[in-house]
Design a protein around this motif. Sequence first.
Motif, PDB file in Angstrom:
ATOM      1  N   GLY A   1      37.844  79.635  72.900  1.00 51.22           N
ATOM      2  CA  GLY A   1      37.186  80.477  71.900  1.00 51.22           C
ATOM      3  C   GLY A   1      37.448  81.949  72.121  1.00 51.22           C
ATOM      4  N   PRO A   2      36.593  82.798  71.566  1.00 53.97           N
ATOM      5  CA  PRO A   2      36.765  84.241  71.712  1.00 53.97           C
ATOM      6  C   PRO A   2      36.359  84.703  73.119  1.00 53.97           C
ATOM      7  CG  PRO A   2      34.755  83.768  70.500  1.00 53.97           C
ATOM      8  CD  PRO A   2      35.435  82.448  70.725  1.00 53.97           C
ATOM      9  N   VAL A   3      36.915  85.833  73.527  1.00 54.54           N
ATOM     10  CA  VAL A   3      36.587  86.403  74.840  1.00 54.54           C
ATOM     11  C   VAL A   3      35.380  87.328  74.654  1.00 54.54           C
ATOM     12  CG1 VAL A   3      37.446  87.782  76.758  1.00 54.54           C
ATOM     13  CG2 VAL A   3      38.997  86.248  75.541  1.00 54.54           C
ATOM     14  N   ASP A   4      34.184  86.794  74.881  1.00 50.46           N
ATOM     15  CA  ASP A   4      32.973  87.599  74.736  1.00 50.46           C
ATOM     16  C   ASP A   4      32.417  87.954  76.121  1.00 50.46           C
ATOM     17  OD1 ASP A   4      32.000  85.189  75.593  1.00 50.46           O
ATOM     18  OD2 ASP A   4      31.084  84.650  73.677  1.00 50.46           O
ATOM     19  N   ASP A   5      31.285  88.665  76.122  1.00 49.64           N
ATOM     20  CA  ASP A   5      30.736  89.137  77.394  1.00 49.64           C
ATOM     21  C   ASP A   5      30.354  87.988  78.318  1.00 49.64           C
ATOM     22  OD1 ASP A   5      31.126  91.687  76.680  1.00 49.64           O
ATOM     23  OD2 ASP A   5      29.049  92.137  76.152  1.00 49.64           O
ATOM     24  N   GLU A   6      29.857  86.901  77.725  1.00 54.21           N
ATOM     25  CA  GLU A   6      29.457  85.758  78.536  1.00 54.21           C
ATOM     26  C   GLU A   6      30.665  85.159  79.245  1.00 54.21           C
ATOM     27  OE1 GLU A   6      27.203  81.435  77.900  1.00 54.21           O
ATOM     28  OE2 GLU A   6      27.638  82.740  76.186  1.00 54.21           O
TER      29      GLU A   6
ATOM     30  N   LYS B   1      46.435  72.081  86.997  1.00 53.30           N
ATOM     31  CA  LYS B   1      45.612  71.000  86.436  1.00 53.30           C
ATOM     32  C   LYS B   1      44.427  70.705  87.349  1.00 53.30           C
ATOM     33  CE  LYS B   1      48.571  68.461  83.280  1.00 53.30           C
ATOM     34  NZ  LYS B   1      48.241  69.434  82.225  1.00 53.30           N
ATOM     35  N   ALA B   2      44.651  70.782  88.684  1.00 55.64           N
ATOM     36  CA  ALA B   2      43.560  70.549  89.633  1.00 55.64           C
ATOM     37  C   ALA B   2      42.464  71.599  89.470  1.00 55.64           C
ATOM     38  CB  ALA B   2      44.103  70.557  91.059  1.00 55.64           C
ATOM     39  N   VAL B   3      42.872  72.861  89.291  1.00 59.77           N
ATOM     40  CA  VAL B   3      41.874  73.920  89.101  1.00 59.77           C
ATOM     41  C   VAL B   3      41.135  73.707  87.783  1.00 59.77           C
ATOM     42  CG1 VAL B   3      41.554  76.388  88.708  1.00 59.77           C
ATOM     43  CG2 VAL B   3      43.056  75.608  90.537  1.00 59.77           C
ATOM     44  N   ALA B   4      41.861  73.349  86.717  1.00 62.10           N
ATOM     45  CA  ALA B   4      41.215  73.098  85.421  1.00 62.10           C
ATOM     46  C   ALA B   4      40.200  71.965  85.559  1.00 62.10           C
ATOM     47  CB  ALA B   4      42.268  72.763  84.366  1.00 62.10           C
ATOM     48  N   GLY B   5      40.563  70.929  86.333  1.00 63.38           N
ATOM     49  CA  GLY B   5      39.626  69.836  86.564  1.00 63.38           C
ATOM     50  C   GLY B   5      38.400  70.283  87.327  1.00 63.38           C
ATOM     51  N   ALA B   6      38.593  71.162  88.313  1.00 62.56           N
ATOM     52  CA  ALA B   6      37.465  71.673  89.095  1.00 62.56           C
ATOM     53  C   ALA B   6      36.520  72.501  88.218  1.00 62.56           C
ATOM     54  CB  ALA B   6      37.987  72.521  90.261  1.00 62.56           C
ATOM     55  N   LEU B   7      37.088  73.285  87.308  1.00 60.96           N
ATOM     56  CA  LEU B   7      36.251  74.080  86.396  1.00 60.96           C
ATOM     57  C   LEU B   7      35.405  73.155  85.534  1.00 60.96           C
ATOM     58  CD1 LEU B   7      38.682  76.879  85.130  1.00 60.96           C
ATOM     59  CD2 LEU B   7      36.967  76.999  86.926  1.00 60.96           C
ATOM     60  N   SER B   8      36.050  72.127  85.003  1.00 68.73           N
ATOM     61  CA  SER B   8      35.355  71.190  84.134  1.00 68.73           C
ATOM     62  C   SER B   8      34.252  70.446  84.904  1.00 68.73           C
ATOM     63  CB  SER B   8      36.382  70.230  83.550  1.00 68.73           C
ATOM     64  OG  SER B   8      35.769  69.101  83.010  1.00 68.73           O
TER      65      SER B   8
ATOM     66  N   THR C   1      32.595  71.395  87.461  1.00 67.24           N
ATOM     67  CA  THR C   1      31.480  72.260  87.854  1.00 67.24           C
ATOM     68  C   THR C   1      30.789  72.857  86.627  1.00 67.24           C
ATOM     69  OG1 THR C   1      33.042  74.087  88.146  1.00 67.24           O
ATOM     70  CG2 THR C   1      32.489  72.810  90.100  1.00 67.24           C
ATOM     71  N   GLY C   2      31.048  72.273  85.469  1.00 66.95           N
ATOM     72  CA  GLY C   2      30.296  72.644  84.270  1.00 66.95           C
ATOM     73  C   GLY C   2      30.768  73.899  83.577  1.00 66.95           C
ATOM     74  N   ARG C   3      31.954  74.400  83.962  1.00 71.36           N
ATOM     75  CA  ARG C   3      32.472  75.609  83.312  1.00 71.36           C
ATOM     76  C   ARG C   3      33.408  75.178  82.182  1.00 71.36           C
ATOM     77  NH1 ARG C   3      31.940  76.610  88.863  1.00 71.36           N
ATOM     78  NH2 ARG C   3      30.924  78.586  89.347  1.00 71.36           N
ATOM     79  N   THR C   4      32.884  75.209  80.974  1.00 68.46           N
ATOM     80  CA  THR C   4      33.657  74.737  79.838  1.00 68.46           C
ATOM     81  C   THR C   4      34.330  75.911  79.121  1.00 68.46           C
ATOM     82  OG1 THR C   4      31.696  74.856  78.470  1.00 68.46           O
ATOM     83  CG2 THR C   4      32.182  72.737  79.506  1.00 68.46           C
ATOM     84  N   GLY C   5      35.166  75.584  78.158  1.00 65.88           N
ATOM     85  CA  GLY C   5      35.784  76.622  77.345  1.00 65.88           C
ATOM     86  C   GLY C   5      37.192  76.989  77.787  1.00 65.88           C
ATOM     87  N   PHE C   6      37.680  76.345  78.861  1.00 70.17           N
ATOM     88  CA  PHE C   6      39.043  76.633  79.306  1.00 70.17           C
ATOM     89  C   PHE C   6      39.934  75.440  78.976  1.00 70.17           C
ATOM     90  CE2 PHE C   6      36.106  78.975  81.945  1.00 70.17           C
ATOM     91  CZ  PHE C   6      36.609  80.253  81.847  1.00 70.17           C
TER      92      PHE C   6
END
Lengths: 90, 90
Positions: free
Chosen positions: A49-54, B20-27, B29-34
Amino acid sequence: MPTIVVDVMPKAELLDPQGKAVAGALSRTGRTGFSSVRIGKRFELTVDGPVDDELRASVQQIAEEILSNSVIEDVVNIDFGDEADESTEG
Amino acid sequence: MPTIVVDVMPKAELLDPQGKAVAGALSRTGRTGFSSVRIGKRFELTVDGPVDDELRASVQQIAEEILSNSVIEDVVNIDFGDEADESTEG
């Protein structure tokens, strides 16, 4: 989709043997004028999505906690793809 | 002393399992949007003298022949530390 670039380098006080090997290779192949080489990592995060402050705050936290090891590395730059690069040099 | 930055990334058509491993780690740990993460290298070359045209040509050659493997990697950017970044995107 926007791409955010995070640059991570080994801390200045660490030796970086990989960089020293490259510096040695430059010297051995007759390429003079380089006093040191250091090798770090460049992460390209593509966001949906967009790059916002969050998202910026989230990426800052990810860079410091997941993409770098603060014992041996520094996050030297985060480029959010717009005019205002957020430099965290130091 | 001036520092020249060379950025090298794996070619777009390659898988980049580390990213891909880092993208999996982000996902996980609940960090979505990437949508994707790719990991490349950042080289910092410290030079002894001034950055003139001869040195620029030399660094361009070093980036393509020594710092990157053209079979699997692209030199995406060379920053000579002045206003005119020489982008070699593509």
